[in-house]
Design a protein around this motif. Structure first.
Motif, PDB file in Angstrom:
ATOM      1  N   GLU A 145      51.451  39.648  32.525  1.00  0.00           N
ATOM      2  CA  GLU A 145      51.868  38.714  33.991  1.00  0.00           C
ATOM      3  C   GLU A 145      51.367  39.925  35.532  1.00  0.00           C
ATOM      4  OE1 GLU A 145      54.859  36.453  34.649  1.00  0.00           O
ATOM      5  OE2 GLU A 145      54.920  34.971  32.559  1.00  0.00           O
ATOM      6  N   LEU A 146      50.506  39.959  35.424  1.00  0.00           N
ATOM      7  CA  LEU A 146      49.903  40.273  36.696  1.00  0.00           C
ATOM      8  C   LEU A 146      50.016  39.166  38.315  1.00  0.00           C
ATOM      9  CD1 LEU A 146      46.998  42.585  35.899  1.00  0.00           C
ATOM     10  CD2 LEU A 146      49.682  43.206  35.725  1.00  0.00           C
ATOM     11  N   LEU A 147      50.636  40.098  39.233  1.00  0.00           N
ATOM     12  CA  LEU A 147      50.722  39.970  40.890  1.00  0.00           C
ATOM     13  C   LEU A 147      49.498  39.874  41.431  1.00  0.00           C
ATOM     14  CD1 LEU A 147      52.189  37.784  42.047  1.00  0.00           C
ATOM     15  CD2 LEU A 147      53.664  39.650  43.146  1.00  0.00           C
ATOM     16  N   MET A 148      48.418  39.082  41.334  1.00  0.00           N
ATOM     17  CA  MET A 148      47.552  39.574  42.221  1.00  0.00           C
ATOM     18  C   MET A 148      47.238  39.037  44.019  1.00  0.00           C
ATOM     19  SD  MET A 148      44.090  39.349  40.062  1.00  0.00           S
ATOM     20  CE  MET A 148      42.953  40.354  41.001  1.00  0.00           C
ATOM     21  N   ALA A 164      32.446  39.062  38.731  1.00  0.00           N
ATOM     22  CA  ALA A 164      33.430  38.306  38.616  1.00  0.00           C
ATOM     23  C   ALA A 164      32.736  37.299  38.154  1.00  0.00           C
ATOM     24  CB  ALA A 164      34.354  38.672  40.020  1.00  0.00           C
ATOM     25  N   ASN A 165      33.752  36.192  36.927  1.00  0.00           N
ATOM     26  CA  ASN A 165      32.752  34.954  37.436  1.00  0.00           C
ATOM     27  C   ASN A 165      33.021  33.827  38.834  1.00  0.00           C
ATOM     28  OD1 ASN A 165      34.863  34.597  36.795  1.00  0.00           O
ATOM     29  ND2 ASN A 165      34.783  33.530  35.554  1.00  0.00           N
ATOM     30  N   PRO A 166      32.320  32.903  38.538  1.00  0.00           N
ATOM     31  CA  PRO A 166      32.369  31.399  39.709  1.00  0.00           C
ATOM     32  C   PRO A 166      34.001  31.946  40.025  1.00  0.00           C
ATOM     33  CG  PRO A 166      30.427  31.551  38.570  1.00  0.00           C
ATOM     34  CD  PRO A 166      31.078  32.756  37.393  1.00  0.00           C
ATOM     35  N   MET A 167      34.466  31.247  39.262  1.00  0.00           N
ATOM     36  CA  MET A 167      36.123  31.164  39.331  1.00  0.00           C
ATOM     37  C   MET A 167      37.033  31.679  39.871  1.00  0.00           C
ATOM     38  SD  MET A 167      38.220  28.239  38.714  1.00  0.00           S
ATOM     39  CE  MET A 167      36.957  27.078  38.307  1.00  0.00           C
ATOM     40  N   TRP A 168      36.699  33.498  39.229  1.00  0.00           N
ATOM     41  CA  TRP A 168      36.779  34.828  40.106  1.00  0.00           C
ATOM     42  C   TRP A 168      37.145  34.620  41.727  1.00  0.00           C
ATOM     43  CZ3 TRP A 168      37.069  39.053  42.860  1.00  0.00           C
ATOM     44  CH2 TRP A 168      37.674  39.371  42.736  1.00  0.00           C
ATOM     45  N   LEU A 169      35.815  34.288  41.765  1.00  0.00           N
ATOM     46  CA  LEU A 169      34.850  34.326  43.636  1.00  0.00           C
ATOM     47  C   LEU A 169      35.288  33.333  43.949  1.00  0.00           C
ATOM     48  CD1 LEU A 169      31.400  35.544  43.134  1.00  0.00           C
ATOM     49  CD2 LEU A 169      33.112  36.729  43.860  1.00  0.00           C
ATOM     50  N   HIS A 170      35.583  31.993  43.232  1.00  0.00           N
ATOM     51  CA  HIS A 170      36.584  31.302  44.399  1.00  0.00           C
ATOM     52  C   HIS A 170      37.981  31.437  44.378  1.00  0.00           C
ATOM     53  CE1 HIS A 170      37.683  26.873  45.138  1.00  0.00           C
ATOM     54  NE2 HIS A 170      38.254  26.932  44.369  1.00  0.00           N
ATOM     55  N   THR A 171      38.320  31.422  43.421  1.00  0.00           N
ATOM     56  CA  THR A 171      40.064  31.295  43.344  1.00  0.00           C
ATOM     57  C   THR A 171      40.451  32.083  44.502  1.00  0.00           C
ATOM     58  OG1 THR A 171      40.016  31.266  41.197  1.00  0.00           O
ATOM     59  CG2 THR A 171      42.775  31.412  42.160  1.00  0.00           C
ATOM     60  N   LEU A 172      40.148  34.077  44.573  1.00  0.00           N
ATOM     61  CA  LEU A 172      40.298  35.013  45.463  1.00  0.00           C
ATOM     62  C   LEU A 172      39.604  34.676  46.426  1.00  0.00           C
ATOM     63  CD1 LEU A 172      41.209  36.131  42.546  1.00  0.00           C
ATOM     64  CD2 LEU A 172      41.398  38.085  43.645  1.00  0.00           C
ATOM     65  N   GLN A 212      32.214  28.359  28.423  1.00  0.00           N
ATOM     66  CA  GLN A 212      33.575  27.915  28.355  1.00  0.00           C
ATOM     67  C   GLN A 212      34.897  27.687  28.900  1.00  0.00           C
ATOM     68  OE1 GLN A 212      34.815  28.371  23.960  1.00  0.00           O
ATOM     69  NE2 GLN A 212      36.407  26.716  24.052  1.00  0.00           N
ATOM     70  N   LEU A 213      35.135  29.431  29.411  1.00  0.00           N
ATOM     71  CA  LEU A 213      35.811  29.725  30.284  1.00  0.00           C
ATOM     72  C   LEU A 213      35.063  28.874  31.183  1.00  0.00           C
ATOM     73  CD1 LEU A 213      35.478  33.820  29.437  1.00  0.00           C
ATOM     74  CD2 LEU A 213      37.774  31.482  28.364  1.00  0.00           C
ATOM     75  N   GLU A 214      34.630  28.952  32.063  1.00  0.00           N
ATOM     76  CA  GLU A 214      34.056  28.470  33.178  1.00  0.00           C
ATOM     77  C   GLU A 214      35.134  26.946  33.177  1.00  0.00           C
ATOM     78  OE1 GLU A 214      32.996  29.164  35.829  1.00  0.00           O
ATOM     79  OE2 GLU A 214      32.408  31.152  35.440  1.00  0.00           O
ATOM     80  N   GLN A 215      34.577  26.079  32.272  1.00  0.00           N
ATOM     81  CA  GLN A 215      35.515  24.568  32.168  1.00  0.00           C
ATOM     82  C   GLN A 215      37.348  24.922  31.799  1.00  0.00           C
ATOM     83  OE1 GLN A 215      33.363  23.213  28.798  1.00  0.00           O
ATOM     84  NE2 GLN A 215      31.622  22.678  29.456  1.00  0.00           N
ATOM     85  N   LEU A 216      37.673  25.645  31.643  1.00  0.00           N
ATOM     86  CA  LEU A 216      39.002  26.212  31.198  1.00  0.00           C
ATOM     87  C   LEU A 216      39.125  26.356  32.780  1.00  0.00           C
ATOM     88  CD1 LEU A 216      38.924  28.063  27.766  1.00  0.00           C
ATOM     89  CD2 LEU A 216      39.929  25.312  28.380  1.00  0.00           C
ATOM     90  N   GLY A 217      38.176  27.212  32.963  1.00  0.00           N
ATOM     91  CA  GLY A 217      39.446  27.276  34.599  1.00  0.00           C
ATOM     92  C   GLY A 217      39.442  29.129  34.713  1.00  0.00           C
ATOM     93  N   ASP A 218      39.470  29.578  33.485  1.00  0.00           N
ATOM     94  CA  ASP A 218      39.880  31.048  33.241  1.00  0.00           C
ATOM     95  C   ASP A 218      39.012  32.246  34.390  1.00  0.00           C
ATOM     96  OD1 ASP A 218      41.662  30.186  31.686  1.00  0.00           O
ATOM     97  OD2 ASP A 218      40.924  30.583  30.328  1.00  0.00           O
ATOM     98  N   LEU A 219      39.583  32.876  34.877  1.00  0.00           N
ATOM     99  CA  LEU A 219      39.197  34.027  35.621  1.00  0.00           C
ATOM    100  C   LEU A 219      38.465  35.289  34.536  1.00  0.00           C
ATOM    101  CD1 LEU A 219      41.348  32.117  37.205  1.00  0.00           C
ATOM    102  CD2 LEU A 219      41.463  34.234  38.312  1.00  0.00           C
ATOM    103  N   LEU A 220      37.465  36.081  35.186  1.00  0.00           N
ATOM    104  CA  LEU A 220      37.068  36.808  34.184  1.00  0.00           C
ATOM    105  C   LEU A 220      36.465  37.816  34.951  1.00  0.00           C
ATOM    106  CD1 LEU A 220      36.063  37.759  31.028  1.00  0.00           C
ATOM    107  CD2 LEU A 220      33.651  37.283  31.662  1.00  0.00           C
TER     108      LEU A 220
END
Length: 921
Positions: free
Chosen positions: A102-105, A53-61, A33-41
């Protein structure tokens, strides 16, 4: 290469094997569900070392799973966010569940990434607990918020947002500046209690009565320019407020209020109001000054002009007459300059009022030409007027201002022209959807203008050049006044000129046509008449030809008598004899009398035009059946003359409005006048003029003496000065009107105002005070005579019984006694007047027939003209019938109109017969 990549991936998976096992603590469905929502873990230990780190995290960063073992979270966090991360980790370690922050990465490429981070504990077997972070990428949201915040912070209006309870949820920088509060200070606090707790009048404003709060509760908008907010320092702030409900997903979530400081604009409004009042006061002061100066200047001029008029009417030798004319000319010039300055001052002060009334363009053109005719004749100039056939005669506009413009242009043309012609013409410009665009031109053969001189025209106090000012004089205001008048009527002015050739000044004015009539129109077909023209200069002959062409009348031209006789022989041989001979002075080879004597044998009706007015010559020609004109040249006069000579009914006439018949200076002692004037010079001037007119006059010096005199003596009229000591003319007039009203006897004493004030509205003030008419100083003898004649008409025939002879009266038709009252016992003058009246009768008869045939549109005007002229010459029965016709036309009683018209024709026939027989025995 592909095999090498696959091996690398297998190695990375093996390296991360232990880390991947941590996912066993999270339900697989939740991970999906988190993957579908686009959230990072991401999972990390207490030192920040990344464990998972989930795939969305890897993709985003932008990292690979194989790199996680080498990454620490503090490498990815911005410096400001590292401390916040440690605070959240400490709270987790103490068993607390802190809210998301809020964090800035930074991603692999160094790009900033805003995330909303939720912290939770990560329990691991055989290892210390770590941290699990659920991250949501809010970078785009933060950019939009930053854009919106920048936009709102740069607005000129203050903006605040409130929730349903009136608590502050947002405030832009302008609101902070205006109120003195920061967002942090008021965030979450009740806005009403801090900034809107009192009304503008200082009374307390409860929350339930607050219009902004009420509008929020009612989900309505609210706008006001009368609200007061209070600053942090307690100072009131006048504001313009606009409050609107804030809807989120169609649900009311609060309101947004915009407000602006109107203290400065209120101050500007007050300053503007004060400036307006000051300007109005200055304008009033200027008007009062002009009125005072007008009065003070005109008062001595009244003495100069009035006395010189009286002096010139006394026996003088040649030298004395020359001196008197010089004084008269100088005084008239001074008066003209004063009038120009006053006119320009009224225009500058926006005191100019433009009328919109019905008028006759032909009468305007030709009447204006008549006014300057003597000046033109004195310089030997030809003066003429011309209108093209399509120009309508019945127009609606301001004839007074148009005449003022034309007089100015004509006077200039005559002034700057030494020889040749001055022509005023009327044409139509391009068609208009409504009304007509009239172009009036004044063309001369004068000195002309250079391009440099033209650039200085139409400016106040400016003339073509300084040498012209020295030679010709003048204020330089005339053309500036013309320009302002034309613009006030929605028009424009201009000039075309060539040095040493001449100039053409034009004015273009939009007007309304009130009828479909033409300024000059003939119903005759071109084949019906042939005109043979002789005389005058070549340029003037062309203008006569243009007149005839405007009616499509065939004609031929000859230079003099000899060439006319030759043309007659040729026409006679071809069987095409002319219907009219038109002879214009001067002829090249004969005098007018010689030409008439020679041509009389031809038996062709003649129309002649004299170089100037000459009563004796006109009478002599008229007795021979010749129609007589005189210069200045006028189309309508020529048309009328042709109509007299042709068969009646062939031409629709435009006869000038009947003027009041001249009245001589014979005594009228049955009239007693009261002159109220405080100035001794003006008393003498006015009294002398009145005595010369034959009236009995009593003189008083102020309004109190007026009331005493009226109580002791019965007067037929009062000439009342407006500005007098003790009691002025307005007060005296009002007192007389009150007495008339109180007595209830229906009497009304004519009171004519005399004032040196020449400002706009002075006439209206006099009439409002109860005066009947207005006479401006300096008093002109002719104007005084005409005005008194209007209010004190001459005695009727019954007052002076006619003599028994046939020459003096015919029962029921004519009273020659009326003519002898102002012409004396001069048979030639009486005969000339009767001839003029005969010509007018013929024209009126044709107009009457035409108006009856076309439905009577011009009957009222015709009846008005006929009644006045008939009464002036003693045709009392005709005057009475004309009055009946006027009343019937006003009520549109067609049966009565036809009956009265028949009686008028019968009376006209009797009068024509009487005039034909007059003096023959």
């Amino acid at each position: 290469m592909q095999q090498q990549d696959q091996a690398t991936n297998r190695q990375a998976a093996a390296t991360a094997g232990d880390n991947n096992n941590t996912s066993q603590y999270m339900d697989g469905a939740l991970l999906q569900q988190l993957e579908q929502l686009g959230d990072l873990l991401q999972d990390c230990d207490s030192t920040g070392q990344l464990l998972y780190a989930n795939p969305m995290w890897l993709h985003t960063l932008g990292y690979a799973a194989s790199e996680l073992a080498t990454l620490n979270v503090f490498q990815l966090l911005a410096e400001d966010s590292q401390a916040a991360f440690r605070e959240q980790a400490a709270l987790i370690a103490r068993g607390q569940r802190p809210p998301a922050i809020e964090l800035l990465m930074c991603d692999r490429s160094g790009q900033a990434l805003s995330v909303l981070a939720s912290f939770s504990p990560l329990h691991r077997e055989n290892a210390a607990d770590g941290l699990r972070l659920l991250l949501r990428d809010i970078t785009q949201q933060k950019k939009q918020e930053q854009w919106l915040s920048t936009l709102l912070d740069n607005m000129d209006d203050g903006i605040i947002a409130m929730d349903m309870q009136g608590r502050l949820t947002y405030m832009n920088q302008e609101a902070e500046r205006l109120l003195g509060w920061s967002f942090a200070e008021l965030h979450g606090r009740n806005v009403h209690q801090y900034i809107h707790h009192h009304r503008a009048d200082g009374s307390e404003l409860p929350l339930e009565d607050c219009p902004i709060y009420q509008s929020v509760q009612q989900k309505a908008s609210y706008r006001s320019s009368e609200e007061v907010f209070f600053r942090k320092d307690g100072q009131p702030l006048e504001v313009r407020v606009s409050n609107s409900p804030l809807l989120l997903r169609q649900q009311l979530a609060g309101s947004v209020t915009t407000f602006s400081d109107i203290s400065a604009s209120r101050l500007r409004e007050q300053q503007m109001l004060q400036a307006t009042r000051a300007a109005e006061a200055a304008a009033r002061a200027k008007s009062e000054f002009l009125a005072t100066m007008s009065h003070e200047i005109r008062t001595p001029l009244n003495g100069v002009i009035g006395m010189i008029d009286l002096l010139m009417d006394t026996p003088l030798d040649a030298e004395q007459s020359d001196f008197a004319r010089t004084i008269k000319m100088s005084a008239d010039t001074l008066l003209s300059i004063i009038n120009d300055i006053l006119d320009f001052s009224k225009i500058e002060a926006d005191g100019l009022e433009i009328e919109c009334i019905d008028f006759s363009l032909r009468q305007l053109l030709e009447g204006t030409v008549d006014i300057v005719a003597n000046k033109a004749h004195g310089k030997g100039l030809t003066l003429a007027s011309f209108a093209t056939a399509e120009v309508p005669d019945s127009l609606q506009g301001d004839p007074t201002r148009l005449r003022q413009i034309l007089l100015n242009l004509l006077s200039n043309a005559i002034k700057f022209t030494e020889q040749g012609m001055v022509l005023v013409s009327a044409t139509l410009e391009q068609p208009q959807q409504q009304g007509v665009q009239l172009r009036l031109c004044v063309k001369d053969t004068g000195i002309g203008l250079t391009e440099q001189a033209k650039s200085r025209l139409f400016q106040p106090f400016s003339q073509a050049d300084s040498s012209t000012t020295r030679k010709y004089g003048g204020t330089g205001l005339g053309l500036a006044i013309c320009k302002r008048l034309a613009e006030a009527m929605g028009g424009s002015v201009g000039v075309e000129s060539t040095p040493d050739v001449g100039s053409e000044f034009w004015v273009s004015i939009p007007l309304q046509a009130t009828a479909s009539d033409s300024c000059l129109h003939t119903t005759a077909t071109p084949s019906q008449h042939l005109v043979l023209l002789a005389g005058d200069s070549a340029s003037n002959q062309q203008l006569w030809s243009d007149y005839l062409n405007s009616w499509a009348l065939p004609h031929q031209r000859a230079a003099g008598l000899a060439s006319m006789l030759e043309t007659l022989r040729q026409l006679d041989a071809s069987g095409n004899k002319p219907d009219i001979l038109l002879l214009v002075e001067p002829l090249a080879d004969a005098t007018l009398e010689q030409a008439i004597q020679t041509l009389s044998l031809e038996g062709i009706p003649m129309v002649v035009c004299l170089q100037e007015q000459d009563g004796m010559r006109k009478t002599g020609f008229a007795q021979q059946g010749i129609a007589v004109l005189h210069k200045p040249m006028k189309q309508s006069a020529l048309l009328d003359a042709l109509a007299v000579q042709w068969t009646p009914g062939s031409i629709r006439l435009h006869t000038p409005e009947a003027a009041t018949a001249p009245v001589g200076l014979r005594p009228v002692q049955h009239y007693r006048l009261l002159l109220a004037e405080d100035n001794a010079v003006n008393q003498r001037v006015a009294a002398s003029m009145l005595h010369k007119l034959g009236y009995r006059v009593d003189v008083v010096s102020h309004g109190g003496e007026v009331l005493q005199a009226v109580a002791q003596q019965q007067y037929d009229a009062i000439l009342m000065d407006c500005q007098m000591p003790e009691m002025d003319g307005y007060q005296a007039t009002q007192a007389i009107r009150r007495q008339e009203s109180e007595t209830g006897q229906g009497g009304h004493l004519p009171i004519i105002a005399m004032t040196a004030n020449a400002m706009e509205g002075d006439r209206a003030i006099c009439l409002e005070a109860g005066m009947d008419d207005y006479l401006a100083k300096p008093i002109e003898f002719a104007r005084l005579k005409a005005l008194l004649l209007q209010w004190l008409p001459q005695q009727t025939a019954s007052s002076h019984p006619p003599a028994a002879s046939r020459d003096n009266s015919t029962p029921g038709s004519f009273t020659v006694q009326r003519l002898t009252e102002f012409l004396g016992d001069d048979p030639a003058s009486i005969g000339e007047m009767l001839d003029i009246f005969r010509d007018s009768l013929l024209r009126w008869r044709e107009r009457l027939r035409l108006d009856i045939y076309t439905g009577g549109q011009g009957l009222k005007q015709l009846a008005h003209e006929l009644k006045g002229s008939a009464a002036n010459v003693g045709a009392d029965a005709l005057a009475a019938l004309a009055g009946q016709l006027h009343a019937a036309a006003a009520d549109n009683k067609q049966d009565s109109i036809r009956s009265i018209a028949a009686q008028i024709e019968s009376e006209m026939q009797a009068l024509l017969a009487f005039i034909a027989a007059y003096g023959k025995d």
